[in-house]
Enzyme design. Structure first.
Site, short mmCIF file in Angstrom:
data_model
loop_
_atom_site.label_atom_id
_atom_site.label_comp_id
_atom_site.label_asym_id
_atom_site.label_seq_id
_atom_site.Cartn_x
_atom_site.Cartn_y
_atom_site.Cartn_z
N ASP A 1 0.86 -1.19 0.00
CA ASP A 1 0.00 0.00 0.00
C ASP A 1 0.90 1.24 0.00
OD1 ASP A 1 0.59 1.04 2.75
OD2 ASP A 1 -0.39 -0.81 3.41
N HIS B 1 8.79 -5.06 -1.47
CA HIS B 1 7.88 -6.04 -2.09
C HIS B 1 7.01 -5.42 -3.18
CE1 HIS B 1 8.06 -9.02 1.58
NE2 HIS B 1 9.15 -9.02 0.85
N CYS C 1 1.50 -3.59 -22.77
CA CYS C 1 2.51 -2.69 -22.20
C CYS C 1 2.51 -1.40 -23.02
CB CYS C 1 3.88 -3.37 -22.27
SG CYS C 1 5.25 -2.24 -21.97
N CYS D 1 6.26 -1.64 -25.06
CA CYS D 1 6.59 -2.68 -26.05
C CYS D 1 5.35 -3.41 -26.58
CB CYS D 1 7.58 -3.68 -25.46
SG CYS D 1 6.85 -4.88 -24.33
N GLY E 1 5.40 -4.22 13.22
CA GLY E 1 4.22 -4.87 12.64
C GLY E 1 4.52 -5.91 11.59
N SER F 1 5.61 -10.20 11.09
CA SER F 1 5.60 -11.48 11.81
C SER F 1 6.95 -12.19 11.81
CB SER F 1 4.56 -12.40 11.20
OG SER F 1 4.88 -12.65 9.84
P1 OAD Z 1 2.01 -10.75 8.65
O1 OAD Z 1 0.53 -10.82 8.46
O2 OAD Z 1 2.78 -12.01 8.48
O3 OAD Z 1 2.33 -10.21 10.13
C1 OAD Z 1 1.73 -9.06 10.64
C2 OAD Z 1 2.29 -8.81 12.04
O4 OAD Z 1 1.71 -7.60 12.52
C3 OAD Z 1 1.93 -9.91 13.06
O5 OAD Z 1 3.08 -10.25 13.81
C4 OAD Z 1 0.88 -9.25 13.94
O6 OAD Z 1 0.94 -9.69 15.30
C5 OAD Z 1 1.25 -7.78 13.85
N1 OAD Z 1 0.13 -6.86 14.04
C6 OAD Z 1 -1.18 -7.02 13.70
N2 OAD Z 1 -1.90 -5.93 14.00
C7 OAD Z 1 -1.03 -5.04 14.56
C8 OAD Z 1 -1.17 -3.73 15.09
N3 OAD Z 1 -2.33 -3.10 15.11
N4 OAD Z 1 -0.06 -3.12 15.56
C9 OAD Z 1 1.16 -3.75 15.55
N5 OAD Z 1 1.34 -4.99 15.08
C10 OAD Z 1 0.27 -5.63 14.57
O7 OAD Z 1 2.54 -9.58 7.71
P2 OAD Z 1 4.03 -9.25 7.24
O8 OAD Z 1 5.02 -9.62 8.30
O9 OAD Z 1 4.04 -7.87 6.73
O10 OAD Z 1 4.61 -10.55 1.03
O11 OAD Z 1 4.18 -10.26 6.04
C11 OAD Z 1 5.37 -10.25 5.29
C12 OAD Z 1 5.09 -10.56 3.86
O12 OAD Z 1 4.35 -11.77 3.74
C13 OAD Z 1 4.21 -9.55 3.14
O13 OAD Z 1 4.93 -8.45 2.66
C14 OAD Z 1 3.61 -10.33 2.03
C15 OAD Z 1 3.26 -11.58 2.80
O14 OAD Z 1 3.11 -12.72 2.07
C16 OAD Z 1 4.24 -10.73 -0.25
O15 OAD Z 1 3.08 -10.74 -0.63
C17 OAD Z 1 5.39 -10.93 -1.18
#
Ligand code: OAD
Length: 226
Positions: free
Chosen positions: A90, A104, A131, A134, A170, A172
């Site tokens: 986003d 990403h 595109c 091209c 934020g 995981s």
């Molecule tokens: P995840 O959904 O794996 O993890 C989100 C984290 O945010 C978790 O540890 C939650 O506990 C925490 N969380 C949730 N709500 C929150 C809040 N209000 N305040 C603080 N923390 C909060 O998302 P990402 O770690 O971003 O990649 O995932 C990594 C990547 O996996 C993404 O970029 C995406 C996904 O597949 C692609 O699509 C390539």
């Protein structure tokens, strides 16, 4: 003092955008091998476009929250460099006034898989879109899928090597290479801090942890730094 910040879906959760894992997460509703891999796109490009068209529509209606604004303020007011690397696709950091590295990719950009041209994504993308450069009909969202190399990795490696403070907010800690940034930063001597709703998979690697919703923990952390 140079600050490097990694953000994930938790930063945008309180703006109404879903996280990926955990209860109600995007990957509990969709099979990621179908919608977020090059193989899935080759098999069924319309399905992948439908998925990202829906996510683009959601993201377009979302507004930045207090965490995005606090990070933008830190970038503006801190005397040293503040680099924000986001895994989020986003544009809420930018909407709050921050500059980021989108490792990403971005929902609001399209890319040609044939020639590499990128352009602003229309609201709806289709497999038949040519595109603009091209004319190949290999248009895809400018998103990094599983099995692909994230963007700007050498630039990010340099920032981690020269960081004095590294924060992960934020995220995981389940997706590499981002989950390994804490180790790289710590190796370079940076102080490390995790701000997350709950312990992540890599919490034990951080020197300091702040638990709670990002809209509360991030403004408090930024106030302390400024
Ligand atoms: P995840 O959904 O794996 O993890 C989100 C984290 O945010 C978790 O540890 C939650 O506990 C925490 N969380 C949730 N709500 C929150 C809040 N209000 N305040 C603080 N923390 C909060 O998302 P990402 O770690 O971003 O990649 O995932 C990594 C990547 O996996 C993404 O970029 C995406 C996904 O597949 C692609 O699509 C390539």
């Amino acid at each position: 003092m140079k600050i490097v910040i990694l953000t994930g879906a938790g930063v945008s959760a309180e703006s109404g955008l879903g996280t990926f894992r955990g209860k109600g997460g995007v990957w509990t509703k969709y099979d990621l091998t179908e919608v977020a891999t090059p193989e899935g796109f080759a098999r069924d490009p319309e399905k992948v476009h439908d998925f990202y068209n829906a996510r683009r529509r959601n993201a377009a209606g979302a507004r930045p929250n207090a965490a995005h604004y606090a990070l933008a303020r830190l970038q503006e007011k801190h005397a040293g460099e503040v680099v924000i690397v986001t895994q989020n696709v986003d544009a809420l950091h930018e909407a709050a006034g921050a500059r980021t590295i989108h490792m990403h990719g971005r929902l609001d950009r399209a890319i040609c898989a044939s020639c590499g041209e990128t352009w602003p994504a229309p609201d709806m993308m289709f497999a038949t879109d040519p595109c603009p450069k091209c004319t190949a009909k290999t248009t895809r969202p400018d998103i990094v899928w599983f099995g692909e190399i994230p963007k700007a990795m050498s630039q990010i490696a340099h920032h981690l090597e020269t960081a004095d403070l590294f924060a992960a907010i934020g995220t995981s800690g389940q997706v590499y290479p981002a989950a390994g940034f804490v180790t790289e930063a710590a190796r370079s001597g940076a102080h490390t801090v995790e701000l997350n709703l709950e312990p992540s998979d890599v919490s034990g690697l951080f020197a300091e942890r702040m638990e709670g919703p990002a809209t509360e923990s991030v403004p408090a952390w930024v106030a302390r730094l400024l």
